[in-house]
Write an enzyme that holds these catalytic residues in place. Structure first.
Site, PDB file in Angstrom:
ATOM      1  N   SER A  95    -119.061  25.902 -92.477  1.00 21.61           N
ATOM      2  CA  SER A  95    -118.417  26.265 -91.189  1.00 21.61           C
ATOM      3  C   SER A  95    -117.874  27.886 -91.357  1.00 21.61           C
ATOM      4  CB  SER A  95    -117.136  25.261 -91.260  1.00 21.61           C
ATOM      5  OG  SER A  95    -116.129  26.046 -90.444  1.00 21.61           O
TER       6      SER A  95
ATOM      7  N   TYR B 102    -110.156  21.650 -96.219  1.00 17.83           N
ATOM      8  CA  TYR B 102    -111.445  21.789 -95.442  1.00 17.83           C
ATOM      9  C   TYR B 102    -112.571  23.025 -95.537  1.00 17.83           C
ATOM     10  CZ  TYR B 102    -114.700  22.002 -91.286  1.00 17.83           C
ATOM     11  OH  TYR B 102    -115.771  22.246 -90.330  1.00 17.83           O
TER      12      TYR B 102
END
Ligand code: NAP
Length: 261
Positions: A156, A170
């Site tokens: 990501s 995350y």
């Protein structure tokens, strides 16, 4: 289902929805036999497999929680039995959590985040390397195995942005995926396996609602240089290129698919 050696076998973890589903669909169109892994949403994965079959492709849906070692082993042996020797893996399964600061995070949250996003990707990469690596040795899986292959990890843009005030855990789990991509790519480069990652930006999928932010794409649009969120299909295109022979000299790449963000 009869194994079809003519179609290269691809496993997409978390393939029933979002980026994984777009990847499975495009891969089937490009001639892969696709194993669609899911954790909970059986209907979505089964429907996608049926759609692919209806269009003349080959696909199966397989339930397994990637954070559970025994379930990962079962996932891969199911793919062996139903589709044949694995040639490609997309480590896509991933979770976020509700937005909060680090000073509010408990161990249970951190354990879930790192178990699914990091340990799950490691376990699946392990099983894939065992099957694809040209150095089969005493672990030989049999005819058709040990022919090399490709792994794409879905990281990501958060790994380089850090996601402050939202989910630093995350972001850090995706940082681990970037580092795993670099290390594993070097480790297996002379064993016929290429390992790359895509780093999507803000992509329009259900993951944002699962983190309590259903309008996240719209809310962040102004800060994206291209002034829009991306689609799951746009990420799938990059993944399919990294899997393909067109990327034959590309390994250890971290490809941003983030509209300039
Ligand atoms: P999504 O729509 O929420 O789909 C997530 C998928 O992961 C689902 O298929 C889900 O299975 C599966 N999954 C979750 N936990 C699992 C587990 N323990 N074992 C197996 N499968 C599991 O998410 P998405 O947006 O497509 O995200 C896919 C990947 O892209 C993730 O790694 C995410 O971090 C990454 N990413 C997304 C964005 C974005 O903006 N959307 C941006 C950057 C990176 P079920 O269907 O069974 O629940």
């Amino acid at each position: 289902m009869t194994p079809s050696p003519a179609r290269p076998v691809l496993l997409v973890t978390g393939g029933g929805r979002g980026i994984g589903a777009a990847t499975a669909r495009l891969a089937a169109q490009r001639g892969y036999a696709v194993a669609i892994n899911y954790a909970h949403q059986a209907a979505a994965a089964e429907r996608l497999a049926a759609d692919i079959q209806a269009q003349g492709g080959q696909a199966i849906a397989v339930q397994a929680d990637v954070s559970d070692e025994a379930q990962v082993v079962r996932l891969f042996t199911t793919v062996d039995a139903q589709l044949g020797p694995l040639r490609a893996l997309v480590n896509n399964a991933g979770v976020v959590d509700v937005t909060t600061r680090v000073d509010n995070m408990d161990a249970a949250r951190l354990q879930r985040m790192f178990s699914v996003n990091v340990i799950g990707s490691f376990l699946c990469a392990r099983e894939a390397v065992r099957r694809m690596g040209t150095r089969q040795g005493e672990r030989n899986f049999g005819p058709g195995y040990g022919q090399g292959g490709a792994i794409v990890n879905v990281s990501s843009a958060a790994s380089r942005l850090g996601s402050p005030g939202q989910y630093v855990d995350y972001a850090a789990s995706k940082g681990a995926i970037d580092t795993m991509t670099i290390g594993l790519a070097k480790e297996v480069a002379d064993e016929g396996i290429r390992v790359n990652a895509v780093r999507p930006g803000v992509i329009d999928t259900e993951i944002h609602a699962s983190g309590g932010l259903p309008d996240r794409v719209r809310d962040l649009t102004a800060g994206i240089p291209m002034q829009r969120g991306g689609t799951a299909e746009e990420v799938a295109q990059a993944i399919l290129w990294l899997l393909s022979p067109e990327a034959s000299y590309t390994t250890m790449a971290l490809v941003d698919v983030a509209g300039g963000r």
